[in-house]
Design an enzyme around this catalytic site. Sequence first.
Site, PDB file in Angstrom:
ATOM      1  N   ASP A   1       0.845  -1.175   0.000  1.00  0.00           N
ATOM      2  CA  ASP A   1       0.000   0.000   0.000  1.00  0.00           C
ATOM      3  C   ASP A   1       0.884   1.229   0.000  1.00  0.00           C
ATOM      4  OD1 ASP A   1      -2.694  -0.504  -0.138  1.00  0.00           O
ATOM      5  OD2 ASP A   1      -2.740  -1.289   1.917  1.00  0.00           O
TER       6      ASP A   1
ATOM      7  N   GLN B   1     -19.504  15.651   4.697  1.00  0.00           N
ATOM      8  CA  GLN B   1     -20.411  16.336   3.773  1.00  0.00           C
ATOM      9  C   GLN B   1     -19.774  17.618   3.220  1.00  0.00           C
ATOM     10  OE1 GLN B   1     -21.751  14.988   6.741  1.00  0.00           O
ATOM     11  NE2 GLN B   1     -22.337  13.279   5.418  1.00  0.00           N
TER      12      GLN B   1
ATOM     13  N   ASP C   1      -5.186  -4.253   5.909  1.00  0.00           N
ATOM     14  CA  ASP C   1      -5.805  -4.164   7.224  1.00  0.00           C
ATOM     15  C   ASP C   1      -7.327  -4.054   7.159  1.00  0.00           C
ATOM     16  OD1 ASP C   1      -5.842  -1.682   6.125  1.00  0.00           O
ATOM     17  OD2 ASP C   1      -4.793  -0.657   7.748  1.00  0.00           O
TER      18      ASP C   1
ATOM     19  N   ASP D   1      -9.781  -5.562   2.212  1.00  0.00           N
ATOM     20  CA  ASP D   1      -8.529  -6.216   1.820  1.00  0.00           C
ATOM     21  C   ASP D   1      -8.622  -7.732   1.960  1.00  0.00           C
ATOM     22  OD1 ASP D   1      -7.085  -3.956   1.178  1.00  0.00           O
ATOM     23  OD2 ASP D   1      -6.380  -3.652   3.233  1.00  0.00           O
TER      24      ASP D   1
END
Lengths: 576, 712
Positions: free
Chosen positions: B330, B403, B541, B545
């Site tokens: 990652d 938002q 994690d 995944d």
Amino acid sequence: MTVQGWIQILVFFAVLTALTPLLGAYMHRVFRGDAILGSVLGPVERGFYRLLRVDPRQEQDWKGYARSALIFSLGSWLLLYAILRLQGSLPFNPAGFGGAPADVTFNTSSSFVANTNWQYYAGETTMSNFSQMAGLAVQNFLSAAVGIAVVIAVIRGFSARSLKTLGNFWSDLTRATLYVLLPLAFVIALFFVSQGLAQSLSPAQAFTSLEGVKGVITLGPVASQEAIKLLGTNGGGFFNVNSAMPFENASGLTNAVSMLAILIVPAALTATFGRMVGNRRQGWMIYGAMFAFFAVAVAIVYAAESHGSPAQQLAGIHGGNMEGKETRFGIGSSSLFAVVTTVASCGAVNAAMESLTGIGGAIPMANMMTGEVIFGGVGSGLYGMLMFVILAVFIAGLMVGRTPEYLGKKIGAREIKLTMIGTLAVPLFVLIATAAAIASRYGLKSIYNGGPQGFSETLYAYTSQANNNGSAFAGYTGFIQPNAPGNAGSFGITFADLLGGGAMLVGRFLPLVVVLAIGGALAGRKVAPAGPGTMRTDTPTFGGLTVGTILLVALLTFVPALLLGPVVQGLTDRMF
Amino acid sequence: MTALSGPASSAQQPAQGGMPRGHDGSGRPTRSLLEPAILRTALLDSLRKLDPRAMIRNPVMFVVEIGALLTTVVWLVQALGGSISGAGSDPAWYTLTVSVWLWLTVIFGNFAEAIAEGRGRAQAATLRAMRSETTARLRDGGTKNAGELMPGDVVVVLAGEAIPGDGTVVKGIASVDESAITGESAPVIREAGGDRSAVTGGTRVLSDEIHVEITQKPGESFLDRMIALVEGASRRKTPNEIALGILLAGLSLIFLVVVVTLRPFADYAGTATSLATLISLLVALIPTTIGALLSAIGIAGMDRLVRRNVLALSGRAVEASGDVDVLLLDKTGTITLGNRQASEFVPMPGVSERELAEAAQLASLADETPEGRSIVVLAKEKLGIRARELGEHEAEFVPFTAQTRMSGVDLDGVRLRKGAGDAIERWIAAEGGTTPPQLRAELDRIARDGGTPLAVARDNQALGVVHLQDVVKEGMRERFDHLRAMGIRTVMVTGDNPLTAAKIAQEAGVDDFLAEATPEAKLALIREHQEGGRMVAMTGDGTNDAPALAQADVGVAMNTGTQAAREAGNMVDLDSNPTKLIEIVEVGKQLLITRGALTTFSIANDVAKYFAILPAIFASTYALAGSTTGPLDQLNVMNLGTPRSAIISAIVFNALVIPLLVPLALRGVKFRPVGATQLLRRNLLVYGLGGLIAPFAGIKLVDLVVHNLLGA
């Protein structure tokens, strides 16, 4: 050692190495299905398929392939056994020989079907021309073709990308015979005839020598038989003295061609292997490992024979060991021949192996004890070698920190188990058979000499038979033949005949099935692309590793036995 | 992760340094090899392991034990003045010496295994101590013994209490002390929902209250598995171990036949061979060195991982990690620091850089995210603007929400906002302002350069853009070079757009990248590599995944991750440090190298042993009349004292080499990230050639003691 002797040897090395890639490429095309001779022999090939009712495109898995090979060999065995036993009632029998006893015939049939050509019999006093031609010579072709077919199937397994099948046995068998063995044998036989080898169906010719001694000269279809005897690493001579006989090996030139004929197919198969797996260097690596053993063996034997034995030194005989050697060939050629015939599982000889010096005799034995993987038999040598390569890959491959892989295929527990069986079963059998023969009164009957030489005879006999070589310390016998017309009153030594016959069958067919199973297991495996973390198997380092593995795994097994036989003799001037 | 994550994401883990902590940096005590307590237990264990029922699992050492037993019987009979036919006529002292050293060979082997196990067992004891019997309070009322909790039970855990079992937080947020299993003393945040919802039984809640849904069956908890692993109880043989076992058993069998057939061979040569001598030869020839150390190597490999705070759920996974060809990493947190850093203020026309920086700093004062703090720091460093206390002002902070996707501050009637470009554009439009075209241009430029742009506005005026940059961790390029040398390709996985991803990939020095990665794309990438015959490792994690973790050959789940991720992977990294994969790969490789090296060493040893023992057995074979030594005595190249001293020296060396190599077996052969051929050549030289030569010296040395000093 002489400069001339070394030049002969080096020229031989060079010619063999030069021819290897040529024939290798030719065979690669044959088994890919576009043989150069295809346009001429294609109809014959297809005719065979119709006759056998097989579809050459019908792929077999390893079990199917092994089953076909075994059934074919069993059929061959039964046919050969019948011919040999019934030769008295069959044609082309000018000398009127009856069939050899059952035990001897068991040994002989097993011997020729197993591509061994161990001979307890003397050809000229046992075999009719029909037996020689329709029985033995046919098996010389077919047993060799089986070896080639199987190794081609195994290579397909090594190179396949996730397939289940290894090819079609009947097709491979036909192609090996038709496109490889027959044309080469034809050319070599014509050459031999041109050089004066006998080729005749006449009965023996009587003669009177200059001294007035009457004798007979046996004639027969020698040249044709000789070509395939060498080419198929068979080794079973027409005459008892094999390639030392002028009618079987006429000159220095035929001698050189004979040695080339022995090694060329096993050597070229390494190049075929390289092409089939798509990396010619892989083939050269295997060739290199084989060649290293071969060259060292030649050097040792030549040195040992040129030096003579301690006993000869003591007796004041200098200038090397000429006992049992043809003066036409001398020490250099005879040493080279002795090594050529034992690295390949041929067994043809142009000198008496039994008369080699201690060390000179230890090397041929050691050559065979590797499991006949230094070139070895046609086909069987390479597949035996591939098993050692797997072992080398595994033992040391771990040392680069990855699960060992060969040609991108991971080697797992199953392959290791099979490889251990394939490489160790035969040595095990040799040791047990030798022990049984040396420790029992049945086995002692076959021994000619006493002391370490008697032990060497026994060890050589079972090493040679189990490894499908066929050469012998000829004092060891399994067939007593009085010099009587029609071979009357002869009898076999059952123990030696049966144990030896069994050794040949086990030594041939157990590794054959096992290696097909390995090929089958690997065929289905995915190929991982090579990266910098993969151990390369086409490097000199790996070649050295393979050599080391063969030395440590195969030869260590025989060190005690070799010590008590030839090595003792090499270290003492005592006569036994 | 999206290209623009909220600046105020909650509960950020403290960024892990690029370099892992030293394996001794864990909270648990490191145990040295020679700690007396472990040694004592190991000694006792090595005797206990003599039980033939246990020994038979190791065929090589079983053969040695049988040999030891036979020679002991022979000695007993000899000592009592009797004789056994076929056993030979050795003096009793010789048979005794042989049998003692054979027993020692077996015990040394057992000792190696026991020591490896002992280290794990000490760790297991620490773990077991925390599995205190707690009573769990069920949410639906009532209590249950912790050991009886079933999957699906929901328990309530208050501050100060231990969590009774593995599970997922379904309600609440709490800080949890996980030091017992991770060794990390800083508490971690566990909360319902999201990727940080998994809790482990035995850890302790420090604050607040959480509801935990139990996910494990009794006796199968993480802690239970961890204990079983470090103890070696659940150790199954790995594929390579099985294959090696077959090889060693095969070699033992062939050498057994070599020795058995030697008796008739020797008889034929008129040489008597005694049972003790033949058994000595057998034991010397079979690969006892690797046979004795094989299981210790495996256990030590697992132990090395545990000490690096990685739990491998199977030995197979450890081995597979040595075979990894492709590493999926990652981007965030692994290759780059987990957070972006402000690197540049880009003011709009008519706005000074200082004006922009001040506004951005003010808007970030309440923003405790690393991104926010980096803006404050940049303003100070670049323009000398000191962070001001806002106490006397009337300030109202506007937090980030998903938002609005911006945050800011209302200060004395001025409203400052910073946030995603489009959010700020919308804000300005809503306030009745217009955005200059330069704003869009700058936003796009920064995104193209691999950065993250944050727009800043004051009321309805666009002030400019703050350039947030991904910072590649220090030393990553070297690590990737290192991996490349090992033959491993690294693939960076990121949610960024391809342009950004390419830039960072280039900067970090990875081989390839997967941009705009979705869980499906990740899974597809893994499958694609596997189809091509490659082995893939990855870390993860999140719950999303999990499929990829399960598909990968080596899936390392972060301990901070969800329960689903931890179940799907075959390893758990307690430190939650994604670069740990590199170490895992090295441990896996070391494991295989050590086995290969000792196997090669063991087999190569045989040559010297032959040279010691065979000339001794056949010293007088075929001797001339009147001479006591025959031709084969010339092969006594080591010039060993007497036949008996030679044989004793060989088996003493054979036995002693086992404890001498125990440290190597436990530590592992050093792995060097060089090409395979180079590595092979090196190891062949050390262990192959070394194995050929070392025993010549060793046996000679022992013989000097045995013969010259002790007179054998």
